[in-house]
Scaffold this active site. Structure first.
Site, PDB file in Angstrom:
ATOM      1  N   TYR A  91      56.001  18.695  13.928  1.00 39.28           N
ATOM      2  CA  TYR A  91      56.807  17.684  13.229  1.00 39.28           C
ATOM      3  C   TYR A  91      56.855  17.986  11.732  1.00 39.28           C
ATOM      4  O   TYR A  91      57.929  17.958  11.107  1.00 39.28           O
ATOM      5  CB  TYR A  91      56.205  16.302  13.466  1.00 39.28           C
ATOM      6  CG  TYR A  91      56.776  15.214  12.590  1.00 39.28           C
ATOM      7  CD1 TYR A  91      58.005  14.643  12.867  1.00 39.28           C
ATOM      8  CD2 TYR A  91      56.063  14.752  11.471  1.00 39.28           C
ATOM      9  CE1 TYR A  91      58.527  13.642  12.060  1.00 39.28           C
ATOM     10  CE2 TYR A  91      56.575  13.761  10.669  1.00 39.28           C
ATOM     11  CZ  TYR A  91      57.806  13.198  10.964  1.00 39.28           C
ATOM     12  OH  TYR A  91      58.323  12.218  10.153  1.00 39.28           O
TER      13      TYR A  91
ATOM     14  N   SER B 180      59.508  13.312   4.742  1.00 40.10           N
ATOM     15  CA  SER B 180      58.183  12.787   5.051  1.00 40.10           C
ATOM     16  C   SER B 180      57.134  13.518   4.229  1.00 40.10           C
ATOM     17  O   SER B 180      57.287  14.712   3.938  1.00 40.10           O
ATOM     18  CB  SER B 180      57.871  12.962   6.540  1.00 40.10           C
ATOM     19  OG  SER B 180      56.517  12.656   6.821  1.00 40.10           O
TER      20      SER B 180
END
Length: 256
Positions: free
Chosen positions: A162, A149
């Site tokens: 995260y 990501s």
């Protein structure tokens, strides 16, 4: 035992193993590759009606689709579960697509919940990634695609739990790719911006938000090019290059 399926003359994978079998990005990729003559798909995930529905949809497209019980939080069981898949025949492409977003505000107050995000996104991926890498190396060919990501590029106040787990995953995947260089196994890291999936529906959409179908297209192109890192959309690479160099005192004042 299933017969080995190898890439066709155009380099399209014909046998797929998806870790995270209900991932919208992974399923969009599977659908795209099935239209390019992929024949066998394994969906690995926790047994659930959603996993069976996903398998049924791919079967309807003409792929021999099977499911295997897999839990990212059970690394002790990874070798046994995934070994069953490779015992059935060669796998051209492993797509590591599982992960959880967590909830930043909640997780900051609950260290156990925060640790579960890290264990799923990083620890579970390290275990599963190494098991699959070893199996691919043993068969002498194949690609391992790791869904990372853009959030892992720099810690942000809004999602640093995260983001830190994805940063670890990204570094692991790059190192694994270096370790496997020259073995016939190709590792590709995919760094998308926010992807419009059910998992992020309640979150504010970023300016470079993309779709599962766009990520699937980028994955297919990256495989054909034997890319090591793929950004989705492509312009994100330049944006994140600039973000990495913003002074920290200024960066912490930005609404990111």
């Amino acid at each position: 035992m299933a017969m080995p399926a190898h890439k066709d003359a155009f380099g399209t994978p014909q046998s797929l193993l998806i870790l995270g079998g209900t991932s919208e990005i992974a399923l969009a990729t599977a659908r795209r590759l099935i239209t390019r003559r992929a024949r066998t798909v394994w969906l690995a995930g926790r047994p659930s009606p959603e996993l069976e529905r996903a398998a049924g949809h791919l079967r309807a497209l003409g792929a021999d689709t099977r499911t295997v019980a897999f839990d990212a939080l059970d690394p002790e069981g990874h070798e046994s579960a995934l070994g069953k898949v490779f015992a059935e025949g060669d796998i051209d492409l492993v797509l590591l697509a599982f992960g959880v977003l967590g909830d930043q505000a909640t997780d900051e107050r609950d260290p156990v919940a925060a640790a579960r995000v890290a264990q799923t996104n990083y620890t579970g991926a390290v275990s599963a990634g190494l098991v699959c890498a070893g199996a691919l190396q043993a068969q002498g060919h194949g690609s391992l695609v790791v869904l990372s990501s853009a959030s892992g590029e720099r810690a942000r106040r809004s999602d640093f739990i995260y983001g830190s787990s994805k940063a670890g995953l990204d570094a692991f995947a790059q190192g694994l790719g270096d370790a496997l260089y020259g073995t016939g196994v190709h590792v590709m890291v995919v760094r998308p911006a926010s992807v419009r999936t059910r998992q992020v529906a309640a979150r504010e959409e970023g300016p470079l938000a993309t779709t599962p179908e766009a990520v699937a297209t980028a994955i297919e192109l990256g495989l054909r090019r034997r890319s090591e890192v793929v950004w989705v959309p492509g312009a994100l690479r330049l944006v994140m290059s600039a973000v990495r160099h913003v002074p920290r005192a200024l960066f912490r004042r930005l609404s990111l």
